[in-house]
Write an enzyme that holds these catalytic residues in place. Structure first.
Site, PDB file in Angstrom:
ATOM      1  N   ASP A  11      13.607  62.030  67.540  1.00 46.54           N
ATOM      2  CA  ASP A  11      14.131  62.243  68.878  1.00 46.54           C
ATOM      3  C   ASP A  11      14.472  60.859  69.441  1.00 46.54           C
ATOM      4  O   ASP A  11      14.022  59.839  68.906  1.00 46.54           O
ATOM      5  CB  ASP A  11      13.057  62.947  69.717  1.00 46.54           C
ATOM      6  CG  ASP A  11      13.447  63.101  71.168  1.00 46.54           C
ATOM      7  OD1 ASP A  11      14.616  63.416  71.442  1.00 46.54           O
ATOM      8  OD2 ASP A  11      12.580  62.897  72.043  1.00 46.54           O
ATOM      9  N   ASP A  13      14.837  59.918  73.395  1.00 45.77           N
ATOM     10  CA  ASP A  13      14.121  59.578  74.620  1.00 45.77           C
ATOM     11  C   ASP A  13      12.612  59.760  74.442  1.00 45.77           C
ATOM     12  O   ASP A  13      12.151  60.817  74.007  1.00 45.77           O
ATOM     13  CB  ASP A  13      14.619  60.441  75.783  1.00 45.77           C
ATOM     14  CG  ASP A  13      16.082  60.182  76.104  1.00 45.77           C
ATOM     15  OD1 ASP A  13      16.434  60.169  77.290  1.00 45.77           O
ATOM     16  OD2 ASP A  13      16.886  59.988  75.165  1.00 45.77           O
ATOM     17  N   ARG A  56      19.966  69.299  85.613  1.00 45.63           N
ATOM     18  CA  ARG A  56      19.726  67.860  85.772  1.00 45.63           C
ATOM     19  C   ARG A  56      21.018  67.069  85.705  1.00 45.63           C
ATOM     20  O   ARG A  56      21.216  66.100  86.454  1.00 45.63           O
ATOM     21  CB  ARG A  56      18.736  67.381  84.706  1.00 45.63           C
ATOM     22  CG  ARG A  56      17.305  67.837  84.964  1.00 45.63           C
ATOM     23  CD  ARG A  56      16.360  67.392  83.874  1.00 45.63           C
ATOM     24  NE  ARG A  56      16.528  68.160  82.647  1.00 45.63           N
ATOM     25  CZ  ARG A  56      16.307  67.692  81.428  1.00 45.63           C
ATOM     26  NH1 ARG A  56      15.946  66.428  81.256  1.00 45.63           N
ATOM     27  NH2 ARG A  56      16.453  68.465  80.364  1.00 45.63           N
ATOM     28  N   GLY A 100      18.554  65.283  72.896  1.00 41.37           N
ATOM     29  CA  GLY A 100      19.043  66.013  74.058  1.00 41.37           C
ATOM     30  C   GLY A 100      19.606  65.080  75.104  1.00 41.37           C
ATOM     31  O   GLY A 100      20.033  65.519  76.166  1.00 41.37           O
ATOM     32  N   LYS A 144      18.850  70.667  67.138  1.00 43.01           N
ATOM     33  CA  LYS A 144      18.093  69.593  66.498  1.00 43.01           C
ATOM     34  C   LYS A 144      17.652  70.013  65.094  1.00 43.01           C
ATOM     35  O   LYS A 144      17.803  69.251  64.127  1.00 43.01           O
ATOM     36  CB  LYS A 144      16.873  69.232  67.352  1.00 43.01           C
ATOM     37  CG  LYS A 144      17.212  68.459  68.617  1.00 43.01           C
ATOM     38  CD  LYS A 144      15.940  67.935  69.286  1.00 43.01           C
ATOM     39  CE  LYS A 144      16.285  66.945  70.379  1.00 43.01           C
ATOM     40  NZ  LYS A 144      15.120  66.158  70.802  1.00 43.01           N
TER      41      LYS A 144
END
Length: 211
Positions: A11, A13, A56, A100, A144
């Site tokens: 991933d 972040d 968001r 993401g 993913k």
């Protein structure tokens, strides 16, 4: 293409880097607090990731594209990341990142950290500013996992020779699809589901687990 010995997919972040990029961009809109709360809920698995991401990203509307330069200056690579990618390469492996987060930042960050391939979301832009929407299909948990499988197939890597490293609920499908799933700096639900939990925020801790 020469077959790789193994594939490590991270991933981005809070794994490859210490930041949550969407929160840094939200700073530019003066909306960090609300975006941070929504991000944390999504990473704990309390809300649907794609739905949360859309809400968001909507908060980022009108942030100028020029703000990306300031965001990039604030990115902090996770300790040990370059040691890990160098170790993977020295053993004949390939490093991928599926996120993401956003290509707008990852395209600059990933190459310098030794990442061979990456996939992320893209932000829609008009007249030099963010529109507040995602451009194209959202990279969610299923995407993913699919990326890990696709890259392994392209590289001639058996599923058992894949390693997935993540921290949030949207990493669980990818971790389940891999031969080894590692929870790194992870939320409780991810730690509970992972075969291995790496506690210190140092990716070099993963090196002994490489084939």
């Amino acid at each position: 293409m020469t077959a790789a010995r193994f594939l490590v997919v991270l991933d981005a972040d809070s794994t490859l880097i210490r930041n949550e990029v969407i929160e840094l961009i939200a700073d530019e809109a003066g909306r960090r607090a609300e975006v941070q709360a929504a991000t944390e809920a999504a990473m704990r698995g309390e809300v649907d990731f794609a739905e949360s991401l859309r809400s968001r990203v909507a908060a980022l509307r009108d942030v100028p594209v020029s703000a990306f330069a300031r965001v990039l200056q604030r990115i902090e690579p996770t300790p040990g990341v370059q040691e890990l990618t160098a170790a993977v390469h020295s053993r004949g492996g390939i490093v991928g990142v599926v996120s993401g987060g956003f290509h707008e930042i990852l395209d600059d960050v990933a190459p310098g950290l030794g990442v061979d391939r990456w996939r992320a979301n893209r932000l829609s832009v008009a007249d030099g500013a963010l529109v507040g929407t995602v451009d194209g299909t959202i990279v969610d948990a299923a995407a993913k996992a699919a990326s890990l499988r696709e890259w392994a197939a392209e590289l001639g890597v058996a599923p058992r020779a894949t390693i997935a490293i993540g921290d949030g609920a949207n990493d669980l499908e990818m971790m389940a699809a891999a031969g080894l799933g590692i929870a790194f700096n992870a939320k409780p639900a991810v730690r509970a589901a992972a075969a291995i939990v790496v506690g210190p925020q140092d990716l070099a801790e993963v090196i002994p687990l490489l084939p």
